[in-house]
Design a protein around this motif. Structure first.
Motif, PDB file in Angstrom:
ATOM      1  N   ASP A  24      15.594  22.132 107.369  1.00  0.00           N
ATOM      2  CA  ASP A  24      16.480  22.258 108.527  1.00  0.00           C
ATOM      3  C   ASP A  24      15.835  23.160 109.575  1.00  0.00           C
ATOM      4  O   ASP A  24      15.512  24.317 109.308  1.00  0.00           O
ATOM      5  N   PRO A  26      16.582  25.189 112.751  1.00  0.00           N
ATOM      6  CA  PRO A  26      17.778  25.694 113.434  1.00  0.00           C
ATOM      7  C   PRO A  26      17.775  25.443 114.940  1.00  0.00           C
ATOM      8  O   PRO A  26      18.816  25.558 115.590  1.00  0.00           O
ATOM      9  N   ASN A  29      18.668  19.346 116.355  1.00  0.00           N
ATOM     10  CA  ASN A  29      19.767  18.649 115.691  1.00  0.00           C
ATOM     11  C   ASN A  29      19.216  17.714 114.612  1.00  0.00           C
ATOM     12  O   ASN A  29      19.315  16.491 114.718  1.00  0.00           O
ATOM     13  N   ASP A  30      18.627  18.320 113.577  1.00  0.00           N
ATOM     14  CA  ASP A  30      18.027  17.524 112.498  1.00  0.00           C
ATOM     15  C   ASP A  30      18.803  17.642 111.191  1.00  0.00           C
ATOM     16  O   ASP A  30      18.314  17.251 110.129  1.00  0.00           O
ATOM     17  N   ASP A  31      20.035  18.163 111.280  1.00  0.00           N
ATOM     18  CA  ASP A  31      20.812  18.477 110.069  1.00  0.00           C
ATOM     19  C   ASP A  31      21.041  17.265 109.168  1.00  0.00           C
ATOM     20  O   ASP A  31      21.122  17.409 107.935  1.00  0.00           O
ATOM     21  N   LYS A  32      21.145  16.067 109.778  1.00  0.00           N
ATOM     22  CA  LYS A  32      21.380  14.871 108.965  1.00  0.00           C
ATOM     23  C   LYS A  32      20.246  14.639 107.981  1.00  0.00           C
ATOM     24  O   LYS A  32      20.463  14.138 106.872  1.00  0.00           O
ATOM     25  N   THR A  34      18.349  16.326 105.896  1.00  0.00           N
ATOM     26  CA  THR A  34      18.102  17.381 104.917  1.00  0.00           C
ATOM     27  C   THR A  34      18.712  16.914 103.597  1.00  0.00           C
ATOM     28  O   THR A  34      19.544  15.995 103.584  1.00  0.00           O
ATOM     29  N   GLY A  37      22.373  17.037 103.885  1.00  0.00           N
ATOM     30  CA  GLY A  37      22.917  16.452 105.106  1.00  0.00           C
ATOM     31  C   GLY A  37      23.490  15.067 104.886  1.00  0.00           C
ATOM     32  O   GLY A  37      23.451  14.514 103.773  1.00  0.00           O
TER      33      GLY A  37
END
Length: 316
Positions: A24, A26, A29-32, A34, A37
């Motif tokens: 991730d 911070p 917007n790459d949270d999906k 992980t 995610g």
């Protein structure tokens, strides 16, 4: 016409569909993408994708050449880590690929990049061209950078411009001005190159999120000094991706016309879509379309939602 395979050099482009690592970031917007995610993007899935993409790249243009592509433009790569992991995959490591990459301000953290084999290509200059838009709230809307790499292909100076233009997600007409602006930015890059060398050899490649017949490409980008070989493929109904069962040819390689001359070191021969059967979905309503890694949130384990494309050049 048949050419000797050892005389053919291929230059490719590939939208690799969300090539994220599993960490991730911070700042983006790459949270999906992980392990915890929405996409459950695990190390196993990540390395499976790396293996698949590396195999694809190793095979591009093998019908016409004995070699893997000398140069490959990439989009939808997250960072240098994924590029380093990619070139160290078993299927690519033997070819000695290196990469050029700059981080962009794209909110999802996906960038443009260039792979190259240093036995064929010697880069001498590279830079990113950053541009953004003002949204309806007066805030800056960042997009992917344009990547310019200049270098010697077997001793011949070539300028390569890698693009990933704004998507149509909010609607084709609403987003059209953004792609026209992108075209204008690239035209300015070309003008700056030509100020130093009027006879510069230039290759423009990318996912333009527009077809070869679209206004942004046909009227704003491709001038009398350039030829878009993808226009002919598009006219035949061929494409590199599908949406609602319709084919689109957003992935394009455009070449300056001086690369058609007989006396040049690398003469353009043809551009093709690398759409082998094993890259396609084999059943269901998406039969024949690119075999994707994801469809929405659902993991399918495929390659990418785009086919690669490539251009073949005859070495003198």
């Amino acid at each position: 016409m048949n050419y000797s395979r050892d005389k053919i050099i291929n230059i490719a482009f590939y939208n690799v569909e969300n090539l994220f690592d599993t960490i991730d970031d911070p700042l983006t917007n790459d949270d999906k993408f992980t392990p915890t995610g929405e996409r459950k993007w695990t190390h196993k899935r990540y390395f499976k994708k790396l293996q698949k993409i590396s195999y694809v790249i190793s095979q591009i243009g093998k019908d016409s050449s004995n070699e893997a592509p000398a140069i490959v433009g990439l989009v939808e790569v997250e960072n240098t880590k994924v590029l380093n992991d990619l070139i160290h995959q078993k299927k690519l490591f033997e070819y000695g690929y290196r990469y050029i990459h700059f981080d962009s301000k794209d909110e999802r953290g996906i960038d443009t990049a260039l792979l190259y084999r240093d036995q064929f290509f010697d880069p001498v200059n590279s830079k990113k061209i950053q541009f953004d838009f003002i949204d309806e709230n007066g805030e800056r809307d960042h997009t992917r950078d344009v990547l310019l790499v200049s270098g010697f292909l077997n001793g011949d100076l070539i300028h390569i411009i890698v693009n990933h233009w704004p998507s149509r997600r909010e609607g084709e007409e609403i987003t059209k001005p953004k792609r026209i602006k992108a075209a204008q930015v690239v035209k300015q890059v070309i003008e700056e190159i030509k100020e130093e060398d009027q006879q510069a050899k230039i290759i423009i490649m990318g996912d333009f999120n527009d077809n070869p017949s679209s206004e942004s490409i046909k009227e704003y980008l491709v001038s009398e000094d350039f030829h878009n070989p993808m226009l002919h493929l598009h006219a035949k109904g061929l494409g590199s991706l599908t949406y609602k069962k319709e084919w689109f040819l957003f992935d394009q390689i455009i070449v300056s016309k001086n690369l058609f001359e007989d006396e040049v070191e690398h003469k353009f021969i043809a551009a093709k879509i690398f759409n082998k059967r094993w890259l396609k979905t084999h059943k269901g309503k998406r039969k024949g379309s690119p075999f994707r890694t994801y469809i929405g949130p659902w993991y399918k384990g495929g390659f990418s939602d785009h086919f690669p494309i490539y251009a073949s050049f005859l070495k003198k």
